[in-house]
Design a protein around this motif. Structure first.
Motif, short mmCIF file in Angstrom:
data_model
loop_
_atom_site.label_atom_id
_atom_site.label_comp_id
_atom_site.label_asym_id
_atom_site.label_seq_id
_atom_site.Cartn_x
_atom_site.Cartn_y
_atom_site.Cartn_z
N GLY A 1 -20.16 5.48 -38.22
CA GLY A 1 -19.91 4.62 -39.37
C GLY A 1 -19.08 3.41 -39.00
O GLY A 1 -18.81 3.15 -37.82
N PRO A 2 -18.62 2.65 -40.00
CA PRO A 2 -17.85 1.44 -39.73
C PRO A 2 -16.48 1.76 -39.13
O PRO A 2 -15.93 2.84 -39.34
CB PRO A 2 -17.70 0.80 -41.11
N SER A 3 -15.93 0.80 -38.41
CA SER A 3 -14.61 0.98 -37.79
C SER A 3 -13.48 0.79 -38.78
O SER A 3 -12.34 1.16 -38.50
CB SER A 3 -14.45 0.00 -36.63
N SER A 4 -13.77 0.20 -39.93
CA SER A 4 -12.73 -0.03 -40.94
C SER A 4 -13.39 -0.10 -42.31
O SER A 4 -14.61 -0.23 -42.43
CB SER A 4 -11.95 -1.32 -40.64
N GLY A 5 -12.57 -0.06 -43.32
CA GLY A 5 -13.09 -0.15 -44.68
C GLY A 5 -12.00 0.13 -45.68
O GLY A 5 -10.82 0.28 -45.33
N GLU A 6 -12.37 0.22 -46.92
CA GLU A 6 -11.40 0.49 -47.98
C GLU A 6 -11.64 1.82 -48.66
O GLU A 6 -10.73 2.41 -49.23
CB GLU A 6 -11.44 -0.63 -49.02
N TYR A 7 -12.87 2.33 -48.59
CA TYR A 7 -13.23 3.57 -49.25
C TYR A 7 -13.82 4.54 -48.23
O TYR A 7 -14.46 4.14 -47.27
CB TYR A 7 -14.27 3.33 -50.36
N PRO B 1 -17.47 16.29 -41.82
CA PRO B 1 -18.76 15.80 -41.32
C PRO B 1 -18.86 14.29 -41.48
O PRO B 1 -18.31 13.71 -42.42
CB PRO B 1 -19.78 16.51 -42.20
N THR B 2 -19.56 13.65 -40.55
CA THR B 2 -19.91 12.26 -40.79
C THR B 2 -20.93 12.19 -41.91
O THR B 2 -21.57 13.19 -42.26
CB THR B 2 -20.50 11.60 -39.54
N GLU B 3 -21.12 11.00 -42.44
CA GLU B 3 -22.10 10.84 -43.50
C GLU B 3 -23.50 11.20 -43.02
O GLU B 3 -24.27 11.84 -43.74
CB GLU B 3 -22.08 9.39 -44.01
N SER B 4 -23.85 10.83 -41.79
CA SER B 4 -25.18 11.15 -41.27
C SER B 4 -25.33 12.64 -41.00
O SER B 4 -26.39 13.23 -41.27
CB SER B 4 -25.47 10.35 -40.00
N GLU B 5 -24.29 13.29 -40.49
CA GLU B 5 -24.34 14.75 -40.30
C GLU B 5 -24.53 15.44 -41.64
O GLU B 5 -25.29 16.41 -41.75
CB GLU B 5 -23.05 15.24 -39.63
N TRP B 6 -23.83 14.94 -42.66
CA TRP B 6 -23.93 15.57 -43.98
C TRP B 6 -25.36 15.46 -44.51
O TRP B 6 -25.95 16.46 -44.96
CB TRP B 6 -22.95 14.94 -44.96
N GLU B 7 -25.95 14.26 -44.47
CA GLU B 7 -27.30 14.09 -45.02
C GLU B 7 -28.33 14.86 -44.20
O GLU B 7 -29.27 15.45 -44.75
CB GLU B 7 -27.67 12.62 -45.12
N TYR B 8 -28.17 14.85 -42.87
CA TYR B 8 -29.08 15.61 -42.00
C TYR B 8 -29.04 17.10 -42.35
O TYR B 8 -30.08 17.76 -42.49
CB TYR B 8 -28.67 15.39 -40.55
N ALA B 9 -27.84 17.63 -42.50
CA ALA B 9 -27.69 19.05 -42.82
C ALA B 9 -28.19 19.36 -44.22
O ALA B 9 -28.79 20.42 -44.45
CB ALA B 9 -26.22 19.46 -42.68
#
Length: 671
Positions: free
Chosen positions: A214-220, A132-140
Motif C-alpha cells: 500500500g501507500p507509504s503515507s496517508g491519513e486514514y 492483514p494488508t488490504e490485498s491479503e484481506w481481499e484475496y482471503a
C-alpha cells in the motif's frame, strides 16, 4: 524482542508503540490466547471492481500476486482473546449496546490498539503476527471467487444484521463463527464487524503487484468487510472503507495474520490536488470599504458541476454549505454532495470565488473519510490566530444520528491542511456540525451542533477555551428541555441554530422548529438566551414566523455592531396553498428576508426581502429547485450560511445561490 514484524520499518514500529504508550510490563501481562488460524495458499487474484458511482475507489481492477502462503485467524479477534492482552477492555464490553459475550468481536479498538495486540502476541509466541494488508484481506475473502460475496451475488441471511434500515440502529448479537465459511475456512468476512488492515488508504494502481504494502503515507487506515448496521454494499468483497487510525467505534474490530515473507516496498502516493487547493494566492488583498453606498450584486450560482469524467465525488444532491472570507480576497465555501443524506458516499466539496473573479471555480473534492457519512461542515477564519478552521461531523457509517467531530486547520488559506484530529471522540448525539463558528469576547471558540437528527432535537454547543486544542459541551449533562415560554434547559430551541454573543457576554440564539406561541396564540420562531456560557438556556417566542423543512437560518454580528437575522417568511411545505407570507411596508412578501437589530436583539426595525425587484428565474438547488425572484418574491427555501468580508460586503449563500449586498442596501427603503 525476539521477533519483529518484518514488513514494517523499525523506526515506524518505534513511533507506533511510543504513540500508544505500551509498557514492557504491560506487554507481558496475560496468558497467550487460543486463536484458531487457517492456512491461506499462495496464488494470485484480480483485485477491485469497475468502480461505478460511489464505489469509484475500487477501480482499476489489477492483478495481485501473493507469493507465499500465510495464516489468518478464522474469525475476528474476540473479547476474550483481546483481553488476555488488555484486561481493562472489559469495561468497554457492551458500549453502544454491542459485543458483550466472550466470543463476540472486540470493538472500541483503534488501529494502534490492534497493532499493539499483534506486537504482544508476537513477543509471546515468537511468531510474526500483524494485521492483514488490504490485498491479503481481499484475496482471503474472495477465496478464488469474483461475485459480490464469496457465496454469490446476494448477502446471506446469516450475514444480514440490519443492513438496509440504517435510520434505526438495531443491536445485534455478533458471536463469531456463525456465518457460512468460505472455501479457505474463514468466517464473518462479510459484515459482523469491519476489520482494520495494515495499509494506509490510497488510490489503486493499474500495475500488477506482488505482495503490495500500500501507500507509504496517508491519513486514514483501510478497514474491510463492512459491519452490522451498514449497507450491504459495504459488505462486498471489493468494498473499501477507511478510518482515522486513532478512531474507535462500535463497528470496528480486527483479525490477524501470521506471515514469514516480506512485503514489497510501500509506494509513494500520487497526490492530485483538487482545484480548491491549486494556485491559492498567498498575498494579502486590499479590501476597500464598500459600505458608502447601497450595493446589491447579481445573484450567482456557486455550485458549478465539474466535468463528468472527473466528478468522482460529485452527486445529485448538494447543499448544507459553510462559507468564510479569506485575507487573500477569496470567498471560500464547502458543502456536502450525496445521493442520500444518510449515505456513506456523502462527500464534502469546496469552491472559491477568487479575488478579482466574477464566477466561482468548478466544484472539487474537499474532505471525506471513505465510506463515512460526513454531514455538517463549518469554516471560520480566525484573524486573531491567522488560522482557517474546518470542523466536520463524521458518523460511524451512514446516518448522522451518532457522530464524532473532526478538526483541520490551515495557515495558508486552505492550500494545505493539518492532519485530521478527532476533537469530540464519542459517536453520540449533539455532534452534527452547523455552519457559523465564532470567537467570543473571552477568546472562546464556539461551534453550534444539532443536538439530534430529528426536527425537534434543538441545538447544542461545542466550546474551546484554548484555541481549539480541547472542546467541551457546556450543557451535555443538563436535562433535555421542554421548549416552552419561560422554561429553562441545556439545549437551544430549534435545530440548525444561529448564535451570537451579546455585549453583556450572554448568548442569543434562534432555530428551526420547536415553535413557541406568542401571547396571541400564534406560533413563532423560538428565541433562546443563555447567561452562563451556554450551560442553560431560557426560551421565549420571538416576533418572527417559524421556518421548516429545507430551510436554515443565519444569525450573525456585522462589522460595526449590528446583528442580522436571515430567515424565511413561511414554510412553503406546510403552507402548500401559498397564502402565508410577511407584511412589509404594507404589502405581503414571500421568501428569504433579512432583519437587523441595533440594540442587541431587543428590537428589529429593519426587515427586507432579499431581492432587488428584478424578475429572475433561478435554480435554488437541493430541496429548493427552481423559483421566481421578483419585487415581492425571494428564494422560498434553502440552507443558509453567511460571512462578511472586511470590505463590509455580506456574502449570503443558500443551497445553490450566492447573494452579495451590504448593510447600506439592507437599510435602504424601497420605493
Amino acid at each position: 524482542m525476539k521477533n519483529v514484524i518484518k514488513t514494517i520499518p523499525a523506526f515506524l514500529m518505534i513511533a507506533i508503540f511510543s504513540f500508544i504508550g505500551i509498557s514492557s510490563a504491560f506487554c507481558q501481562a496475560g496468558s497467550e490466547p487460543n486463536i484458531e488460524m487457517v492456512d491461506i495458499p499462495a496464488g494470485y487474484f484480480y483485485m477491485g471492481s469497475k468502480g461505478e458511482k460511489e464505489n469509484h475507489d475500487e477501480a482499476p481492477i489489477h492483478k495481485v500476486v501473493i507469493s507465499s502462503s500465510f495464516r489468518m485467524s478464522v474469525t475476528e479477534i474476540t473479547n476474550k482473546q483481546y483481553e488476555a492482552y488488555d484486561s481493562s477492555h472489559k469495561a468497554l464490553r457492551g458500549k453502544s449496546g454491542f459485543s458483550v459475550d466472550d466470543d463476540e468481536p472486540v470493538l472500541q479498538v483503534s488501529w494502534y490498539d490492534a497493532m499493539a495486540f499483534c506486537k504482544w502476541l508476537s513477543e509471546k509466541t515468537g511468531k510474526n503476527y500483524r494485521l492483514p494488508t488490504e490485498s491479503e484481506w481481499e484475496y482471503a475473502c474472495r477465496a478464488n471467487t469474483y461475485s459480490n460475496y464469496y457465496y454469490g451475488a446476494k448477502l446471506s441471511k446469516e450475514d444480514e444484521k440490519n443492513q438496509n434500515k440504517l435510520k434505526s440502529i438495531v443491536v445485534k448479537k455478533l458471536n463469531v463463527g456463525k456465518s457460512k465459511p468460505n472455501s479457505f475456512g474463514l468466517f464473518n468476512m462479510h459484515g459482523n464487524v469491519e476489520e482494520w488492515c495494515l495499509d494506509w488508504y490510497g488510490a489503486y494502481k493499474k500495475d500488477s503487484l506482488i505482495n503490495p504494502a500500500g501507500p507509504s503515507s496517508g491519513e486514514y487506515k483501510v478497514v474491510r468487510g463492512g459491519s452490522h448496521n451498514t449497507t450491504s454494499n459495504n459488505l462486498r468483497s471489493a468494498n473499501r472503507s477507511a478510518m482515522l487510525p486513532q478512531g474507535k467505534s462500535h463497528l470496528t474490530g480486527f483479525r490477524i495474520v501470521e506471515v514469514d515473507y516480506d512485503l514489497s516496498p510501500a509506494y509513494s502516493p500520487n497526490v492530485v490536488l483538487p482545484t480548491n487547493q491549486i494556485k491559492v494566492n498567498q498575498s494579502k488583498f486590499d479590501w476597500k470599504d464598500n459600505n458608502r453606498k447601497a450595493i446589491f450584486r447579481e445573484p450567482l450560482e456557486y455550485i458549478i458541476k465539474p466535468d463528468f469524467n472527473n466528478a468522482t465525488n460529485f452527486y445529485t444532491h448538494n447543499h448544507c454549505p459553510t462559507v468564510t472570507w479569506l485575507p487573500n480576497g477569496d470567498i471560500f465555501t464547502a458543502w456536502f454532495s450525496t445521493e442520500s443524506e444518510s449515505g456513506t458516499e456523502l462527500s464534502i466539496l469546496a469552491s472559491r470565488l477568487r479575488a478579482g473573479h466574477t464566477n466561482w471555480d468548478t466544484a472539487s473534492f474537499f474532505f471525506q473519510v471513505p465510506d463515512r457519512n460526513m454531514t455538517g461542515s463549518s469554516f471560520f477564519y480566525d484573524e486573531e490566530s491567522a488560522t482557517l478552521f474546518h470542523l466536520n461531523g463524521m458518523s460511524a457509517a451512514g446516518w448522522w444520528k451518532y457522530m464524532v467531530v473532526t478538526l483541520r486547520t490551515s495557515k495558508d488559506y486552505g492550500a494545505t491542511w493539518s492532519k485530521t484530529e478527532i476533537i469530540a471522540p464519542e459517536y453520540e448525539l449533539r455532534h452534527q456540525i452547523i455552519a457559523g463558528m465564532f470567537r467570543t469576547k473571552e477568546g472562546w471558540l464556539v461551534q453550534a451542533c444539532d443536538a439530534g437528527p430529528g426536527g425537534s432535537a434543538g441545538t447544542a454547543l461545542l466550546i474551546s477555551k484554548d484555541n481549539g486544542l480541547t472542546w467541551a459541551d457546556p450543557a451535555k449533562n443538563v436535562e433535555f428541555p421542554d421548549f416552552k415560554e419561560g422554561k429553562t434547559g441545556g439545549t437551544i430551541a430549534g435545530i440548525h441554530g444561529g448564535i451570537v454573543q451579546l455585549k453583556d457576554r450572554s448568548f442569543l440564539a434562534f432555530g428551526r422548529s420547536n415553535s413557541i406561541a406568542d401571547k396571541n396564540g400564534v406560533d413563532r420562531m423560538p428565541m433562546s438566551i443563555s447567561k452562563d456560557g451556554g450551560e442553560t438556556w431560557t426560551y421565549k417566542a420571538s416576533e418572527f414566523p417559524p421556518i421548516g423543512g429545507g430551510q436554515r437560518l443565519v444569525l450573525m454580528r456585522l462589522k460595526g455592531g449590528a446583528i442580522v437575522l436571515f430567515a424565511y417568511t413561511h414554510d412553503p411545505i406546510l403552507d402548500f396553498k401559498g397564502k402565508a407570507g410577511m407584511l412589509l411596508n404594507g404589502k405581503t412578501v414571500y421568501g428569504l428576508y433579512a432583519t437587523v437589530s441595533y440594540d442587541e436583539g431587543e428590537t428589529w426595525p429593519i426587515k427586507k426581502l432579499i431581492t432587488d425587484g428584478k424578475h429572475r428565474f433561478l435554480d435554488g438547488g437541493a430541496w429548493t429547485g427552481n423559483f421566481i425572484m421578483d419585487k415581492n418574491h425571494a428564494e422560498p427555501r434553502g440552507y443558509l450560511t453567511a460571512t462578511q468580508s472586511p470590505d463590509r460586503m455580506i456574502h449570503l449563500l443558500s443551497s445553490n445561490i450566492h447573494y452579495q449586498f451590504n448593510l447600506k442596501w439592507l437599510e435602504k427603503q424601497e420605493d
